[in-house]
Design an enzyme around this catalytic site. Structure first.
Site, PDB file in Angstrom:
ATOM      1  CE  LYS A  70      -0.198  -0.707   4.956  1.00  0.00           C
ATOM      2  NZ  LYS A  70      -1.075  -0.974   6.079  1.00  0.00           N
ATOM      3  CE1 TYR A 304      11.595  31.779   3.954  1.00  0.00           C
ATOM      4  CE2 TYR A 304      11.924  29.673   4.070  1.00  0.00           C
ATOM      5  CZ  TYR A 304      11.548  30.618   3.365  1.00  0.00           C
ATOM      6  OH  TYR A 304      11.309  30.907   2.034  1.00  0.00           O
TER       7      TYR A 304
HETATM    8  C1  LIG Z   1      -0.181  -2.006   6.738  1.00  0.00           C
HETATM    9  C2  LIG Z   1      -0.972  -3.366   6.881  1.00  0.00           C
HETATM   10  C3  LIG Z   1      -0.144  -4.623   7.266  1.00  0.00           C
HETATM   11  C4  LIG Z   1       1.309  -4.576   7.269  1.00  0.00           C
HETATM   12  O1  LIG Z   1       2.026  -3.933   8.219  1.00  0.00           O
HETATM   13  P1  LIG Z   1       3.543  -3.980   8.523  1.00  0.00           P
HETATM   14  O2  LIG Z   1       3.650  -3.510   9.920  1.00  0.00           O
HETATM   15  O3  LIG Z   1       4.069  -2.956   7.725  1.00  0.00           O
HETATM   16  O4  LIG Z   1       4.007  -5.209   8.230  1.00  0.00           O
HETATM   17  C5  LIG Z   1      -1.117  -5.873   7.320  1.00  0.00           C
HETATM   18  N1  LIG Z   1      -2.183  -5.833   7.389  1.00  0.00           N
HETATM   19  C6  LIG Z   1      -2.836  -4.764   7.462  1.00  0.00           C
HETATM   20  C7  LIG Z   1      -4.385  -4.760   7.770  1.00  0.00           C
HETATM   21  C8  LIG Z   1      -2.368  -3.487   7.277  1.00  0.00           C
HETATM   22  O5  LIG Z   1      -2.987  -2.257   7.123  1.00  0.00           O
END
Ligand SMILES: *Cc1c(COP(=O)(O)O)cnc(C)c1O
Length: 417
Positions: A70, A304
């Site tokens: 993702k 800044y």
């Molecule tokens: C993001 C996510 C994962 C992966 O998590 P990591 O900690 O990056 O391994 C797995 N399951 C769900 C439902 C997630 O949202």
């Protein structure tokens, strides 16, 4: 890298009917490496990515690995990452958004793709068109999808059902599992391929919390079993559970951050996992080059608001990376960058496109010298590395946010060492 060419065209080949009903789904954009003039870029090491997949496979023998890609593969570029891991023998891909799944399908990824965010708007038909597997987490979704499938004349469409066992985010509550199960059983359009839950405390070393969630998960599974529903893919493990809790591995695991070489456990929580081998290898390295250099006399303000003033005769270098690139403004006067193999402190406020660093203690810095924001560097002054965990700690954040913050303006270069 033609496949990385930016595109904001809507998904092609929509038929007339769906053109009216289906909201346009846009694909995330990304700069084309060949277009990059600026020396600021993220190097993605594909050999290390494959190595981390093998680490995950060894940690969960017999379980199918569905890598979580993702947010554009945690900022690494989901298409290139998916293509690499597909060839390396991964079993499936998980993403959050329908749009992310479509992007991967259109890039030619053939692995099963699970849409975990659970939001489909009115675009149910897109799931079918692109052969994407939805996570359903509410009774109403079962009806909506089943109706859509019936109109399309599709039967046995694979779905995964999510159970909320303690995250209080998404999923059927334990006492509603039977009702939803009965509904699923009554709709031949739908085939229950997977049953999943998500753990809230696998990275904190809180084994009691993990056990409680897994118990509720088992109960949900037994309830479905009593209705004659036996999903073959059972999954609960994110990276932390995959590496730390054998009982959470079931038949499928969903590692994200571990594939990108970052241990999900903070060093303080790692004490709970003494046998952890630490063999993950970081995949992303973010680097740029010095574009300006000046000598400042004591008292001269930098940036800044002049939040830094030279306290001695100082050499200050300017690098072309700022908060719009994902070098957080929270690192102002706090973070470090590697140059000539040693640390140089970020001085003054990080601005949108540029940041100043104090290179007084790295003698010999010249225009064009490489600066590493994230990753390893070896140089005449030594050798060092800055990890996502270090940056996260300085920002009171987590490595996930550090990786996903490297913005679209930073081109990704894929390296096959
Ligand atoms: C993001 C996510 C994962 C992966 O998590 P990591 O900690 O990056 O391994 C797995 N399951 C769900 C439902 C997630 O949202």
């Amino acid at each position: 890298m033609n496949s990385l060419r930016p595109s904001n065209e809507p998904a092609a080949d929509l038929d007339e009917a769906s053109r009216v009903e289906v909201p346009r789904v846009f694909r995330p954009q990304r700069a084309l490496p060949a277009d990059a003039v600026r020396p600021t870029r993220a190097e993605v090491n594909l050999a290390n990515l494959r190595h981390n997949l093998r680490v995950a496979q060894r940690a969960a023998p017999g379980a199918a690995i569905w890598g979580v890609l993702k947010a554009d593969g945690y900022g690494h570029g989901s298409k290139a990452v998916a293509r690499t891991l597909e060839r390396a023998g991964m079993s499936g891909v998980c993403v959050a958004l329908l749009e992310e799944g479509i992007e991967l399908r259109e890039a030619g990824i053939q692995l099963p793709i699970l849409i975990m965010g659970g939001y489909y708007g009115r675009a149910w038909a897109e799931l079918v068109r692109h052969e994407l597997t939805p996570v359903l987490h509410e009774e109403s979704q079962v009806r909506l999808l089943a109706d859509e499938l019936r109109h399309a004349g599709v039967a046995g469409f694979k779905v995964h059902l999510k159970i909320d066992t303690g995250m209080s985010r998404l999923g059927v509550l334990p006492d509603a599992v039977e009702q939803v199960g009965e509904l699923v059983r009554s709709r031949p359009e739908i085939a229950l391929e997977g049953l999943m839950t998500h753990l809230s405390n696998a990275d904190s070393g809180d084994a009691a919390s993990v056990d409680r969630q897994l118990q509720l998960f088992s109960r949900a599974r037994a309830t479905l079993q009593s209705l004659g529903l036996e999903p073959r893919a059972l999954h609960a493990a994110n990276s932390a559970a995959l590496l730390g809790y054998p009982s959470a591995r079931y038949s499928m695991v969903r590692p994200g951050i571990a594939l990108f070489g970052v241990d999900p456990c903070a060093p303080t929580a790692l004490a709970a996992f003494p046998e952890r081998s630490g063999e993950l290898r970081p995949v992303m390295r973010v680097r740029t080059e010095v574009v300006a250099l000046r000598k400042l006399s004591p008292g001269t303000p930098v940036g800044y608001g002049g939040s830094f003033r030279a306290s001695r005769l100082s050499v200050i270098a300017t690098i072309p990376m700022g908060y719009a690139d994902g070098l957080s403004r929270g690192l102002s006067n706090v973070g470090h960058v590697l140059v000539r193999g040693t640390r140089a402190k970020i001085v003054g406020a990080v601005s949108m496109d540029m940041t100043m660093i104090d290179v007084t203690d790295a003698p010999g810095v010249q225009l064009g010298d490489e600066c590493v924001i994230l990753g390893h560097q070896k140089g005449p002054c030594g050798e060092d590395a800055i990890g996502a965990r270090e940056i996260a700690d300085q920002l009171r954040s987590i490595p996930w946010e550090v990786l996903t913050s490297i913005s679209r303006r930073v081109p990704r270069f894929y390296r096959e060492p």
